[in-house]
Motif scaffolding. Structure first.
Motif, PDB file in Angstrom:
ATOM      1  N   MET A   1       0.711  -0.893  -0.448  1.00 36.75           N
ATOM      2  CA  MET A   1      -0.117  -0.150   0.353  1.00 36.75           C
ATOM      3  C   MET A   1       1.030   1.053   0.344  1.00 36.75           C
ATOM      4  O   MET A   1       1.600   1.249   1.434  1.00 36.75           O
ATOM      5  CB  MET A   1      -0.648  -0.425   0.790  1.00 36.75           C
ATOM      6  N   LEU A   2       0.264   1.848  -1.283  1.00 36.85           N
ATOM      7  CA  LEU A   2       1.760   3.496  -0.998  1.00 36.85           C
ATOM      8  C   LEU A   2       0.395   5.173   0.281  1.00 36.85           C
ATOM      9  O   LEU A   2      -1.001   4.828  -0.499  1.00 36.85           O
ATOM     10  CB  LEU A   2       1.691   3.384  -2.309  1.00 36.85           C
ATOM     11  N   GLN A   3       1.551   5.579   0.814  1.00 40.71           N
ATOM     12  CA  GLN A   3       0.596   6.457   0.943  1.00 40.71           C
ATOM     13  C   GLN A   3      -0.042   7.196   0.683  1.00 40.71           C
ATOM     14  O   GLN A   3       1.662   7.738  -0.322  1.00 40.71           O
ATOM     15  CB  GLN A   3       2.021   7.045   2.534  1.00 40.71           C
ATOM     16  N   LYS A   4       0.183   8.199   0.336  1.00 44.36           N
ATOM     17  CA  LYS A   4      -0.834   9.629   0.148  1.00 44.36           C
ATOM     18  C   LYS A   4       0.616  11.036   0.322  1.00 44.36           C
ATOM     19  O   LYS A   4       0.585  10.865   1.722  1.00 44.36           O
ATOM     20  CB  LYS A   4      -2.261   9.779  -0.016  1.00 44.36           C
ATOM     21  N   PRO A   5       1.211  11.091  -1.326  1.00 42.66           N
ATOM     22  CA  PRO A   5       1.899  12.067  -0.492  1.00 42.66           C
ATOM     23  C   PRO A   5       2.109  13.151  -0.369  1.00 42.66           C
ATOM     24  O   PRO A   5       1.049  13.908  -0.888  1.00 42.66           O
ATOM     25  CB  PRO A   5       3.346  11.830  -1.780  1.00 42.66           C
ATOM     26  N   ALA A   6       2.424  13.632   0.455  1.00 36.74           N
ATOM     27  CA  ALA A   6       2.644  15.613   0.607  1.00 36.74           C
ATOM     28  C   ALA A   6       3.241  16.142  -0.969  1.00 36.74           C
ATOM     29  O   ALA A   6       2.144  17.406  -1.256  1.00 36.74           O
ATOM     30  CB  ALA A   6       3.277  15.750   2.342  1.00 36.74           C
ATOM     31  N   ALA A   7       4.081  15.802  -1.980  1.00 39.07           N
ATOM     32  CA  ALA A   7       4.143  16.517  -2.350  1.00 39.07           C
ATOM     33  C   ALA A   7       4.415  14.961  -3.915  1.00 39.07           C
ATOM     34  O   ALA A   7       4.756  14.023  -3.173  1.00 39.07           O
ATOM     35  CB  ALA A   7       5.580  17.069  -2.447  1.00 39.07           C
ATOM     36  N   MET A   8       4.656  15.835  -4.550  1.00 37.86           N
ATOM     37  CA  MET A   8       5.148  15.051  -6.050  1.00 37.86           C
ATOM     38  C   MET A   8       6.191  15.410  -6.932  1.00 37.86           C
ATOM     39  O   MET A   8       6.087  16.463  -7.526  1.00 37.86           O
ATOM     40  CB  MET A   8       4.245  14.253  -6.626  1.00 37.86           C
ATOM     41  N   ILE A   9       7.338  14.821  -7.112  1.00 37.41           N
ATOM     42  CA  ILE A   9       8.485  15.203  -7.905  1.00 37.41           C
ATOM     43  C   ILE A   9       8.589  14.566  -9.091  1.00 37.41           C
ATOM     44  O   ILE A   9       8.611  13.609  -8.710  1.00 37.41           O
ATOM     45  CB  ILE A   9       9.954  15.508  -7.426  1.00 37.41           C
ATOM     46  N   PHE A  10       8.440  15.138 -10.035  1.00 38.88           N
ATOM     47  CA  PHE A  10       8.305  14.928 -11.958  1.00 38.88           C
ATOM     48  C   PHE A  10       9.741  14.700 -12.521  1.00 38.88           C
ATOM     49  O   PHE A  10      10.055  16.141 -12.670  1.00 38.88           O
ATOM     50  CB  PHE A  10       7.337  15.130 -12.166  1.00 38.88           C
ATOM     51  N   PHE A 212      -0.171   8.223 -17.208  1.00 38.46           N
ATOM     52  CA  PHE A 212       0.638   9.087 -16.773  1.00 38.46           C
ATOM     53  C   PHE A 212      -1.324   8.867 -15.402  1.00 38.46           C
ATOM     54  O   PHE A 212      -0.778   8.740 -14.605  1.00 38.46           O
ATOM     55  CB  PHE A 212       0.551  10.315 -17.312  1.00 38.46           C
ATOM     56  N   ASP A 213      -1.529   9.355 -16.152  1.00 40.59           N
ATOM     57  CA  ASP A 213      -3.637   9.010 -14.955  1.00 40.59           C
ATOM     58  C   ASP A 213      -3.248   8.283 -14.110  1.00 40.59           C
ATOM     59  O   ASP A 213      -4.162   8.500 -13.095  1.00 40.59           O
ATOM     60  CB  ASP A 213      -4.543   9.585 -16.186  1.00 40.59           C
ATOM     61  N   LEU A 218      -3.222   4.612  -7.854  1.00 42.44           N
ATOM     62  CA  LEU A 218      -2.325   4.355  -6.868  1.00 42.44           C
ATOM     63  C   LEU A 218      -2.818   5.221  -5.585  1.00 42.44           C
ATOM     64  O   LEU A 218      -2.355   4.890  -4.455  1.00 42.44           O
ATOM     65  CB  LEU A 218      -0.520   4.767  -7.511  1.00 42.44           C
ATOM     66  N   ILE A 219      -3.055   6.729  -6.100  1.00 42.16           N
ATOM     67  CA  ILE A 219      -3.472   7.206  -4.459  1.00 42.16           C
ATOM     68  C   ILE A 219      -5.240   6.948  -3.960  1.00 42.16           C
ATOM     69  O   ILE A 219      -5.008   6.401  -3.017  1.00 42.16           O
ATOM     70  CB  ILE A 219      -3.465   8.720  -4.967  1.00 42.16           C
TER      71      ILE A 219
END
Length: 221
Positions: A1-10, A212-213, A218-219
């Motif tokens: 399980m992935l935790q919803k992040p505070a930020a995403m870096i692309f 990409f979508d 995932l979230i």
């Protein structure tokens, strides 16, 4: 399980931007101009060799594609590439991957802070995001060209420190992106849709997306 992040870096090339829509033509124009200026007389690399270098630091790209060229010639090549890439985008060339703009907006609407972390030159990163109409979605654009970093690991470390980001996902299509995520103790998401990565390049990613979508799925999951 992935935790919803505070930020995403692309990452930019091969993640947000379909680089091949301008880069092949820009490279060929650059080599032609270098020949015209009597600065280069070697072979022009195959398109597949050019695409295979995307995501590397520009100095490493020229080391691979023009190994015998002087520093002066490589610096002139940098200038020409930036000039031609910008001119091509001003003419309307260049594309984002499907769903990029909409997905970035949806992530931002969820309160996720968005950043770019690219090995490209500062001007290139700013030009692409501006011409593609997505620059306003990012809190900050980070590039190796601006911060003079030797690796993507260092660039992402600086970003995380500067913005006090508690949790983040590093999203990219190359091994350097996965390494940058892992060595900075953040989640690494591999993008498997660009079509020019090497086999096994995304090994170690916490998740791999084929469009990409899928980030939104995932979230939610």
């Amino acid at each position: 399980m992935l935790q919803k992040p505070a930020a995403m870096i692309f990452d930019l090339d091969g993640t947000l931007f379909q680089t091949e829509t301008i880069v092949i033509e820009a490279f060929h124009l650059t080599y032609a101009k270098l020949r015209e200026e009597n600065l280069y007389h070697g072979d022009v690399p195959a398109d597949q060799d050019i695409l295979g270098c995307l995501g590397m630091l520009l100095e490493h790209i020229w080391e691979r594609l023009m190994p015998k060229a002087s520093l002066e010639v490589r610096e002139r090549a940098n200038e020409l590439m930036h000039e031609y890439e910008n001119a091509l985008m001003e003419r309307g060339q260049g594309k984002l991957y499907p769903g990029v703009a909409e997905t970035l907006q949806a992530l931002r609407d969820q309160g996720i802070r968005l950043f770019v972390g690219s090995n490209g030159l500062e001007g290139y990163v700013k030009d692409v995001t501006r011409h593609m109409g997505i620059d306003h979605l990012f809190e900050r654009l980070y590039s190796a060209g601006e911060f003079q970093t030797a690796t993507k690991v260092d660039l992402i470390r600086i970003l995380l420190e500067n913005h006090q980001v508690p949790t983040a996902w590093m999203v990219g299509d190359r091994s350097s992106d996965i390494e940058a995520g892992k060595k900075n103790q953040i989640t690494a998401i591999g993008c498997d849709y660009a079509g020019f990565r090497k086999s096994g390049e995304l090994e170690g990613a916490d998740a791999i997306i084929t469009s990409f979508d899928e980030l939104l799925h995932l979230i939610r999951s």
